[in-house]
Motif scaffolding. Structure first.
Motif, PDB file in Angstrom:
ATOM      1  N   LEU A  25       6.564   8.861  -1.501  1.00 30.99           N
ATOM      2  CA  LEU A  25       5.806   7.821  -2.224  1.00 30.99           C
ATOM      3  C   LEU A  25       5.301   6.577  -1.294  1.00 30.99           C
ATOM      4  O   LEU A  25       4.159   6.116  -1.520  1.00 30.99           O
ATOM      5  N   SER A  26       6.223   6.349  -0.458  1.00 29.44           N
ATOM      6  CA  SER A  26       6.011   5.345   0.525  1.00 29.44           C
ATOM      7  C   SER A  26       4.513   5.644   1.225  1.00 29.44           C
ATOM      8  O   SER A  26       4.103   5.077   1.846  1.00 29.44           O
ATOM      9  N   MET A  27       4.592   6.884   1.734  1.00 32.22           N
ATOM     10  CA  MET A  27       3.183   7.480   2.435  1.00 32.22           C
ATOM     11  C   MET A  27       2.231   7.354   1.585  1.00 32.22           C
ATOM     12  O   MET A  27       0.934   6.952   2.265  1.00 32.22           O
ATOM     13  N   ALA A  28       2.242   7.708   0.603  1.00 24.49           N
ATOM     14  CA  ALA A  28       1.007   7.509  -0.632  1.00 24.49           C
ATOM     15  C   ALA A  28       0.661   6.223  -0.382  1.00 24.49           C
ATOM     16  O   ALA A  28      -0.572   5.771  -0.414  1.00 24.49           O
ATOM     17  N   ILE A  29       1.529   5.214  -0.777  1.00 30.08           N
ATOM     18  CA  ILE A  29       1.157   3.886  -0.742  1.00 30.08           C
ATOM     19  C   ILE A  29       0.575   3.439   0.688  1.00 30.08           C
ATOM     20  O   ILE A  29      -0.583   2.713   0.615  1.00 30.08           O
ATOM     21  N   TRP A  30       1.033   3.887   1.427  1.00 30.63           N
ATOM     22  CA  TRP A  30       0.425   3.583   3.083  1.00 30.63           C
ATOM     23  C   TRP A  30      -1.106   4.215   3.159  1.00 30.63           C
ATOM     24  O   TRP A  30      -2.134   3.284   3.377  1.00 30.63           O
ATOM     25  N   ALA A  31      -1.194   5.385   2.739  1.00 34.24           N
ATOM     26  CA  ALA A  31      -2.397   5.953   2.848  1.00 34.24           C
ATOM     27  C   ALA A  31      -3.453   5.280   1.874  1.00 34.24           C
ATOM     28  O   ALA A  31      -4.648   5.082   2.308  1.00 34.24           O
ATOM     29  N   GLU A  32      -3.163   4.959   0.718  1.00 29.50           N
ATOM     30  CA  GLU A  32      -3.835   4.015  -0.193  1.00 29.50           C
ATOM     31  C   GLU A  32      -4.633   2.706   0.473  1.00 29.50           C
ATOM     32  O   GLU A  32      -5.487   2.294   0.233  1.00 29.50           O
ATOM     33  N   ALA A  40      -3.667   9.898  -0.245  1.00 33.20           N
ATOM     34  CA  ALA A  40      -2.776   9.222  -1.025  1.00 33.20           C
ATOM     35  C   ALA A  40      -2.343  10.163  -2.231  1.00 33.20           C
ATOM     36  O   ALA A  40      -1.318  10.120  -2.617  1.00 33.20           O
ATOM     37  N   ASN A  41      -3.532  10.570  -2.977  1.00 26.77           N
ATOM     38  CA  ASN A  41      -3.306  11.668  -4.029  1.00 26.77           C
ATOM     39  C   ASN A  41      -2.498  12.786  -3.695  1.00 26.77           C
ATOM     40  O   ASN A  41      -1.568  13.180  -4.539  1.00 26.77           O
ATOM     41  N   PHE A  42      -2.549  13.254  -2.351  1.00 27.29           N
ATOM     42  CA  PHE A  42      -1.854  14.514  -1.855  1.00 27.29           C
ATOM     43  C   PHE A  42      -0.257  14.049  -2.038  1.00 27.29           C
ATOM     44  O   PHE A  42       0.686  14.785  -2.413  1.00 27.29           O
ATOM     45  N   PHE A  43      -0.024  12.736  -1.417  1.00 26.62           N
ATOM     46  CA  PHE A  43       1.478  12.402  -1.252  1.00 26.62           C
ATOM     47  C   PHE A  43       2.159  11.826  -2.678  1.00 26.62           C
ATOM     48  O   PHE A  43       3.147  11.987  -2.878  1.00 26.62           O
ATOM     49  N   TYR A  44       1.203  11.259  -3.518  1.00 26.11           N
ATOM     50  CA  TYR A  44       1.926  10.940  -4.880  1.00 26.11           C
ATOM     51  C   TYR A  44       2.145  12.391  -5.423  1.00 26.11           C
ATOM     52  O   TYR A  44       3.277  12.282  -6.010  1.00 26.11           O
ATOM     53  N   ALA A  45       1.431  13.499  -5.391  1.00 27.13           N
ATOM     54  CA  ALA A  45       1.667  14.588  -6.002  1.00 27.13           C
ATOM     55  C   ALA A  45       3.043  15.237  -5.312  1.00 27.13           C
ATOM     56  O   ALA A  45       3.902  15.665  -5.864  1.00 27.13           O
ATOM     57  N   LYS A  75      16.376   3.134   2.382  1.00 29.43           N
ATOM     58  CA  LYS A  75      14.692   2.533   2.168  1.00 29.43           C
ATOM     59  C   LYS A  75      14.161   3.594   3.149  1.00 29.43           C
ATOM     60  O   LYS A  75      14.316   3.833   4.161  1.00 29.43           O
ATOM     61  N   PRO A  76      12.850   4.040   2.398  1.00 23.31           N
ATOM     62  CA  PRO A  76      12.214   4.936   3.381  1.00 23.31           C
ATOM     63  C   PRO A  76      11.333   4.034   4.300  1.00 23.31           C
ATOM     64  O   PRO A  76      10.853   2.750   4.073  1.00 23.31           O
ATOM     65  N   GLN A  77      10.762   4.757   5.377  1.00 27.94           N
ATOM     66  CA  GLN A  77       9.938   4.255   6.098  1.00 27.94           C
ATOM     67  C   GLN A  77       8.593   3.777   5.492  1.00 27.94           C
ATOM     68  O   GLN A  77       8.088   4.496   4.568  1.00 27.94           O
ATOM     69  N   SER A  78       8.014   2.623   5.521  1.00 26.47           N
ATOM     70  CA  SER A  78       7.012   2.252   4.885  1.00 26.47           C
ATOM     71  C   SER A  78       5.421   1.702   5.694  1.00 26.47           C
ATOM     72  O   SER A  78       4.477   1.629   5.508  1.00 26.47           O
ATOM     73  N   GLU A  79       5.875   1.631   7.283  1.00 29.45           N
ATOM     74  CA  GLU A  79       4.708   1.407   8.058  1.00 29.45           C
ATOM     75  C   GLU A  79       4.608   2.438   9.006  1.00 29.45           C
ATOM     76  O   GLU A  79       5.667   3.276   9.457  1.00 29.45           O
ATOM     77  N   PHE A  80       3.397   2.799   9.312  1.00 28.75           N
ATOM     78  CA  PHE A  80       3.145   4.038   9.891  1.00 28.75           C
ATOM     79  C   PHE A  80       1.984   3.556  11.092  1.00 28.75           C
ATOM     80  O   PHE A  80       1.065   2.561  10.594  1.00 28.75           O
ATOM     81  N   ASN A  81       1.806   3.977  12.375  1.00 27.98           N
ATOM     82  CA  ASN A  81       0.807   3.575  13.096  1.00 27.98           C
ATOM     83  C   ASN A  81      -0.489   4.297  12.749  1.00 27.98           C
ATOM     84  O   ASN A  81      -1.570   3.751  13.034  1.00 27.98           O
ATOM     85  N   ASN A  82      -0.450   5.366  12.397  1.00 25.29           N
ATOM     86  CA  ASN A  82      -1.491   6.041  11.890  1.00 25.29           C
ATOM     87  C   ASN A  82      -1.281   7.426  11.112  1.00 25.29           C
ATOM     88  O   ASN A  82       0.062   7.708  10.889  1.00 25.29           O
TER      89      ASN A  82
END
Ligand code: OFO
Length: 172
Positions: A25-32, A40-45, A75-82
């Motif tokens: 979910l955190s990755m989906a938010i980052w991608a969005e 984002a849709n991929f990670f939401y699913a 708490k999941p990781q929420s920031e990613f460099n890329n």
């Protein structure tokens, strides 16, 4: 009735599945936030799928006369460099979950709990597929490199990437 060691291990797995769901979910938010709508849709699913896995454990425990336990989560990781870092994290996380499922299988065999062993079979297969999918995604990203046009197409097509397409790509 579930043996205490099995109940404890299954309840721990509930937490890991819930943490997987939160991480994706955190990755989906980052991608969005990066304008990567397809990703984002991929990670939401994927997050929803992990919640479904968690529920499978909850229901199994309760059906066997145990009591599923919901605990606090890290708490999941929420920031990613890329995006590359996101997908590497996806793969390493799935590898870790595969190890946890294998450990659960080993506990079942030690305790001669063949029903739970049978129940876990679905997860063993699922982990194989999820690892393969994560590898395919990472391979595609590596091919693209820094190419913006490639990234655009990747984001457009990520929801269509399946384990079957990964097998075709690698000629397996
Ligand atoms: Fe729960 O399937 Fe992967 O992590």
């Amino acid at each position: 009735m579930l043996k205490p060691a099995i109940l404890k291990a299954l309840n721990e797995q509930i937490r890991y599945e819930a943490e997987s769901s939160q991480l994706y979910l955190s990755m989906a938010i980052w991608a969005e936030s990066q304008g990567l709508e397809g990703t984002a849709n991929f990670f939401y699913a994927h997050s929803d799928e992990e919640r479904m896995h968690m529920l499978k454990f909850v229901k199994y425990i309760n059906e066997r006369g145990g009591k599923a336990i919901i605990t606090a989560l890290d708490k999941p990781q929420s920031e990613f460099n890329n995006l590359h870092e996101v997908c590497e994290t996806l793969l390493s996380h799935e590898i870790k979950v595969t190890e946890l499922i294998n450990e659960l299988v080993a506990i079942c065999l030690d305790n001669r709990d063949y029903n739970t062993h049978n129940f876990l079979h679905w997860f063993v297969t699922e982990q194989l597929e999820e690892e393969a999918l994560a590898r395919t995604i990472l391979d595609k990203l590596n091919l693209i490199g820094e190419d913006k046009g490639g990234l655009y197409l990747f984001d457009r097509d990520i929801e269509k990437i399946t384990v079957t397409s990964s097998a075709q790509n690698t000629g397996e």
